[in-house]
Design a protein around this motif. Sequence first.
Motif, PDB file in Angstrom:
ATOM      1  N   GLY A 107     -11.930   0.712  -5.225  1.00 15.00           N
ATOM      2  CA  GLY A 107     -12.432  -0.336  -4.327  1.00 15.00           C
ATOM      3  C   GLY A 107     -11.310  -1.252  -3.874  1.00 15.00           C
ATOM      4  O   GLY A 107     -10.125  -0.938  -4.019  1.00 15.00           O
ATOM      5  N   THR A 108     -11.701  -2.366  -3.294  1.00 13.35           N
ATOM      6  CA  THR A 108     -10.743  -3.379  -2.819  1.00 13.35           C
ATOM      7  C   THR A 108     -11.130  -4.706  -3.450  1.00 13.35           C
ATOM      8  O   THR A 108     -12.295  -5.108  -3.363  1.00 13.35           O
ATOM      9  N   THR A 109     -10.193  -5.376  -4.111  1.00 13.73           N
ATOM     10  CA  THR A 109     -10.484  -6.641  -4.786  1.00 13.73           C
ATOM     11  C   THR A 109      -9.553  -7.719  -4.244  1.00 13.73           C
ATOM     12  O   THR A 109      -8.376  -7.780  -4.639  1.00 13.73           O
ATOM     13  N   PRO A 110     -10.039  -8.557  -3.308  1.00 13.25           N
ATOM     14  CA  PRO A 110      -9.168  -9.629  -2.825  1.00 13.25           C
ATOM     15  C   PRO A 110      -8.778 -10.543  -3.975  1.00 13.25           C
ATOM     16  O   PRO A 110      -9.565 -10.780  -4.881  1.00 13.25           O
ATOM     17  N   GLY A 111      -7.539 -11.004  -3.956  1.00 13.97           N
ATOM     18  CA  GLY A 111      -7.042 -11.838  -5.050  1.00 13.97           C
ATOM     19  C   GLY A 111      -6.412 -11.019  -6.163  1.00 13.97           C
ATOM     20  O   GLY A 111      -5.902 -11.588  -7.129  1.00 13.97           O
ATOM     21  N   MET A 112      -6.458  -9.682  -6.021  1.00 14.25           N
ATOM     22  CA  MET A 112      -5.830  -8.801  -7.014  1.00 14.25           C
ATOM     23  C   MET A 112      -5.051  -7.706  -6.280  1.00 14.25           C
ATOM     24  O   MET A 112      -4.989  -6.555  -6.710  1.00 14.25           O
ATOM     25  N   GLY A 113      -4.478  -8.086  -5.125  1.00 17.07           N
ATOM     26  CA  GLY A 113      -3.946  -7.082  -4.200  1.00 17.07           C
ATOM     27  C   GLY A 113      -2.802  -6.257  -4.755  1.00 17.07           C
ATOM     28  O   GLY A 113      -2.760  -5.045  -4.550  1.00 17.07           O
ATOM     29  N   ALA A 114      -1.855  -6.886  -5.460  1.00 16.58           N
ATOM     30  CA  ALA A 114      -0.717  -6.101  -5.952  1.00 16.58           C
ATOM     31  C   ALA A 114      -1.227  -5.012  -6.893  1.00 16.58           C
ATOM     32  O   ALA A 114      -0.813  -3.853  -6.818  1.00 16.58           O
ATOM     33  N   TYR A 115      -2.161  -5.408  -7.762  1.00 14.68           N
ATOM     34  CA  TYR A 115      -2.690  -4.448  -8.739  1.00 14.68           C
ATOM     35  C   TYR A 115      -3.462  -3.328  -8.036  1.00 14.68           C
ATOM     36  O   TYR A 115      -3.249  -2.148  -8.322  1.00 14.68           O
ATOM     37  N   THR A 116      -4.356  -3.713  -7.095  1.00 17.25           N
ATOM     38  CA  THR A 116      -5.187  -2.660  -6.487  1.00 17.25           C
ATOM     39  C   THR A 116      -4.347  -1.754  -5.590  1.00 17.25           C
ATOM     40  O   THR A 116      -4.586  -0.548  -5.537  1.00 17.25           O
ATOM     41  N   VAL A 117      -3.345  -2.312  -4.918  1.00 15.80           N
ATOM     42  CA  VAL A 117      -2.426  -1.454  -4.149  1.00 15.80           C
ATOM     43  C   VAL A 117      -1.775  -0.444  -5.097  1.00 15.80           C
ATOM     44  O   VAL A 117      -1.702   0.762  -4.818  1.00 15.80           O
ATOM     45  N   SER A 118      -1.311  -0.929  -6.254  1.00 19.23           N
ATOM     46  CA  SER A 118      -0.622  -0.025  -7.188  1.00 19.23           C
ATOM     47  C   SER A 118      -1.583   1.043  -7.715  1.00 19.23           C
ATOM     48  O   SER A 118      -1.199   2.192  -7.906  1.00 19.23           O
ATOM     49  N   LYS A 119      -2.840   0.657  -7.936  1.00 22.92           N
ATOM     50  CA  LYS A 119      -3.772   1.629  -8.515  1.00 22.92           C
ATOM     51  C   LYS A 119      -4.277   2.628  -7.474  1.00 22.92           C
ATOM     52  O   LYS A 119      -4.549   3.782  -7.812  1.00 22.92           O
ATOM     53  N   HIS A 120      -4.391   2.186  -6.207  1.00 20.09           N
ATOM     54  CA  HIS A 120      -4.666   3.177  -5.159  1.00 20.09           C
ATOM     55  C   HIS A 120      -3.502   4.172  -5.096  1.00 20.09           C
ATOM     56  O   HIS A 120      -3.723   5.374  -4.936  1.00 20.09           O
TER      57      HIS A 120
END
Length: 270
Positions: free
Chosen positions: A150-163
């Motif tokens: 998914g996409t979690t605003p406020g956690m962008g660095a982490y979610t970019v890395s996990k995508h």
Amino acid sequence: MSNGFASGGVAVVTGAGSGIGEAIGRRAAARGMGVVLADIAAERIDAIARELAHAGHEVVAVPTDVTDPGSVDALADAAYDRFGHVSLLANNAGLESLGNLWEIPPGEWHRLISVNINGIFHGIRSFVPRMGADPRPSHVVNTTSVGGIGTTPGMGAYTVSKHGAQEMTECLYLECAEAFPHVTVSAFVPAHVTTRIFEDLEPGENTGAAVEYWRGQLRAKGMAPADAARIFFDGVDRKDFWIITHPESFDRLAGRRSRLLAGALPPDAP
Ligand SMILES: NC(=O)c1ccc[n+]([C@@H]2O[C@H](COP(=O)([O-])OP(=O)(O)OC[C@H]3O[C@@H](n4cnc5c(N)ncnc54)[C@H](O)[C@@H]3O)[C@@H](O)[C@H]2O)c1
């Protein structure tokens, strides 16, 4: 060279000094595997290795920085020197980060990408050619996250890395199917697990409340790491590609993403 130990196979686990990685290492040992514990936190893996060795398990601790390809090469050398074989590689080390994208200090961004994406890449390049050259079956499991679905605003660095980690795992799956069909590849996709991941995150200028929120979420709602490790090995035994700790969260996020992509909808579509 191989000393004949570890008839149950050999597991190499990064991020094995805490949380999910520690639980995977402990469960691997309980299953009779030889275990190589890798973490940047040398004292923590040393203590775990001493405890497991005292209980009669075949364990070695190898201080490793997954952001450094030379350090991961040395980890592979240590694993093959000790056991002669690796049957399970868990590329699991990871960091968190909070804050809107424009607020993240560049050093924190680069560090997180280096651990969460480059760390897996380094594990792949140091181990997969050797696992592929060994005719015995073996398994690579990369820890991604529901944050990579998914996409979690406020956690962008982490979610970019996990995508990125998720995409790397899907690519590796297809490449191994072609080049090394005896090397199985899986994505281990946790949601909330009670670990130190937010405890270790220093609150930034704008992220104090968010850090407290997420610490509270994991303390209150998290799954025990030992349960996550049980799910991990159930999936490994079945050779599942997707190994998911919280199927309801995964289904919700994957369903939403599929709808957005299929309809070419913007991220805030209902
Ligand atoms: N806890 C959760 O709710 C959750 C949810 C989804 C995904 N994950 C993922 O699970 C994995 C494990 O996280 P955890 O929750 O057990 O966190 P954790 O902080 O308890 O453990 C992570 C470990 O990685 C190690 N590490 C950090 N940088 C490293 C480096 N450069 N080289 C080697 N080791 C390094 C840390 O020292 C630590 O021991 C991570 O990839 C994380 O993103 C966790």
